[in-house]
Design a protein around this motif. Sequence first.
Motif, short mmCIF file in Angstrom:
data_model
loop_
_atom_site.label_atom_id
_atom_site.label_comp_id
_atom_site.label_asym_id
_atom_site.label_seq_id
_atom_site.Cartn_x
_atom_site.Cartn_y
_atom_site.Cartn_z
N GLY A 70 -11.49 2.72 -3.33
CA GLY A 70 -11.32 1.73 -2.27
C GLY A 70 -10.40 2.21 -1.16
O GLY A 70 -10.66 1.99 0.03
N LEU A 71 -9.32 2.89 -1.54
CA LEU A 71 -8.39 3.40 -0.54
C LEU A 71 -9.08 4.45 0.34
O LEU A 71 -8.94 4.44 1.57
N LEU A 72 -9.83 5.36 -0.28
CA LEU A 72 -10.53 6.39 0.48
C LEU A 72 -11.61 5.78 1.37
O LEU A 72 -11.87 6.27 2.47
N PHE A 73 -12.22 4.70 0.90
CA PHE A 73 -13.23 4.02 1.71
C PHE A 73 -12.59 3.44 2.97
O PHE A 73 -13.10 3.59 4.09
N GLY A 74 -11.46 2.76 2.81
CA GLY A 74 -10.74 2.23 3.96
C GLY A 74 -10.27 3.33 4.89
O GLY A 74 -10.31 3.18 6.13
N TYR A 75 -9.85 4.43 4.32
CA TYR A 75 -9.41 5.58 5.13
C TYR A 75 -10.57 6.10 5.97
O TYR A 75 -10.40 6.42 7.15
N GLY A 76 -11.76 6.18 5.37
CA GLY A 76 -12.93 6.63 6.11
C GLY A 76 -13.30 5.68 7.23
O GLY A 76 -13.74 6.12 8.30
N CYS A 196 -7.48 -4.97 -1.47
CA CYS A 196 -6.12 -4.46 -1.30
C CYS A 196 -6.11 -2.96 -1.01
O CYS A 196 -5.56 -2.53 0.01
N PRO A 197 -6.70 -2.11 -1.87
CA PRO A 197 -6.69 -0.68 -1.54
C PRO A 197 -7.46 -0.35 -0.27
O PRO A 197 -7.09 0.58 0.45
N PHE A 198 -8.51 -1.12 0.03
CA PHE A 198 -9.25 -0.89 1.27
C PHE A 198 -8.34 -1.08 2.48
O PHE A 198 -8.32 -0.26 3.40
#
Length: 378
Positions: A70-76, A196-198
Motif C-alpha cells: 500500500g505504501l509503495l502504491f501511494g508512492y507511485g 493508511c499506508p497509501f
Amino acid sequence: MPATALEDRALGPDLARGLMLWCIALANAHHFLDAPRVLGGYPVRKSPVDEAVTWVIATFVDGRAFPLFGLLFGYGVAQVVRRHPLRARNVLFRRALTLIAIGFAHAILLYIGDIVAAYGMLLAFGAWVVFWRDRWLLLWAAVFFVLTALPAGGALESALEGPSAAELPPDVPTLLVERLPAQLVIMFLGPIGFACPFLIGLWAGRRRWLERPPRALWVVALVGIAAGVLGAQPLALVLAGFEPVPSAGDYGLIAALHTLTGTLAGAGYAAAIALLATRVRRGPVIGALAATGQRSLTAYLAQSVVWALVFTPFLLGLASELSVAATALLATLTWLATVALCVRLTRAGRRGPFETLVRRATYGREHDAARPHEGVRA
C-alpha cells in the motif's frame, strides 16, 4: 507521455517492489491449506519445521507485506501526480478503472484474494486527495491507522475458519457463484485497510524519500521493523503452536496489535530497502529484483496462475496434501520464476503485458510514444 528510462529510474522503489512480491507470495500460499483444524490460515497440527516456518512468516510477512504494498502504491501515485500535475485526476481515474477491471477478472478466474481491484477502488478515492495539504494526508492516515487497529469482534471465529468454497471451489459453477459476492466485499471494504499506508506513501512520494533517502529514514527503518517484530510475537507464538490459543477477547487484542505494528513494519521495510539501494550496485541480483519491481503487476498476477493450478480441487487439488513449509517453498519458487520471467522481458526490451495494458488504457496514444526499452512506472 514517455515512460522513464531504466537508467534514470531510482533503484529504491523498484527494489522494494521486487522483494515485496516474495512476501506477498509467502503471505498468500498457506491460506489455501485445507486441514481439519486451522488457525489464522495455518493448520493447527504441524511438524517442528512447520512451526518454525509459521513463526517466521507470522513475524516478518503476515500483515506486513500488504502495508508495504500500500505504501509503495501511494508512492507511485505521487510520481504520477508529479509527471501530470494538470491532469492527474483524469489519469488516475482511468488507471483506477483499469485496475478494477483487471482485478475483478483476476478474482473470478484465478484468485479470490485479489487486491488489484481493491487498489483500483482506493485509487479512485486517492484521485480526490492527491492535492490535499500534507497535514490532511497525515491526519486521515492516523484516523485509518486507528480504525484498522481496533479489535474486531469475531476475530477468533474467523481465524478458525478454513478455506471457503470461493477459495477452493469444487467445480466451475461454484467458482462463479461463490466468488462474485466475495469479490464485491473485498473490493469495497479492502481499501479501508490499505488507506493508511497509501496516504503515508503519497506523503513520502511528494518528498521522494525512497529515491533520495534522508537520514530520518534510519529511524523509520529501525523503529518500524523493531515494532513489527515485537508486536507480532503474541500472535505469532500462538499461530506457531508455542502458546495456547487465548480467549476470544484476548485473541482480538493480539490480532489488533499484530495489524497495528504491521503497518509500522511495512514503513520500516520500505525505509530499509531505500537505504540499501543507496549502498549497492546494480549487479545481476539487484538488477533482477529491480526488473521484477518494474513489472510488479504482471509478476503478482502470474503467482495466481500457480495458486489456481496447484490448489483448485478440480485441477491438481493439493490443498490437503501440502504443509506450511511446502507452501513456503512453493511460494519462493513461484516468486523466483516470476523474477526469471521479468529478467527475460528486460533483456528483450519489453514491459510486462499487464503494465502495457494499464499504461495503454491510462494514456491512450501517448503510450506508443514511449520507446520499448524504457522502464515502466508503478
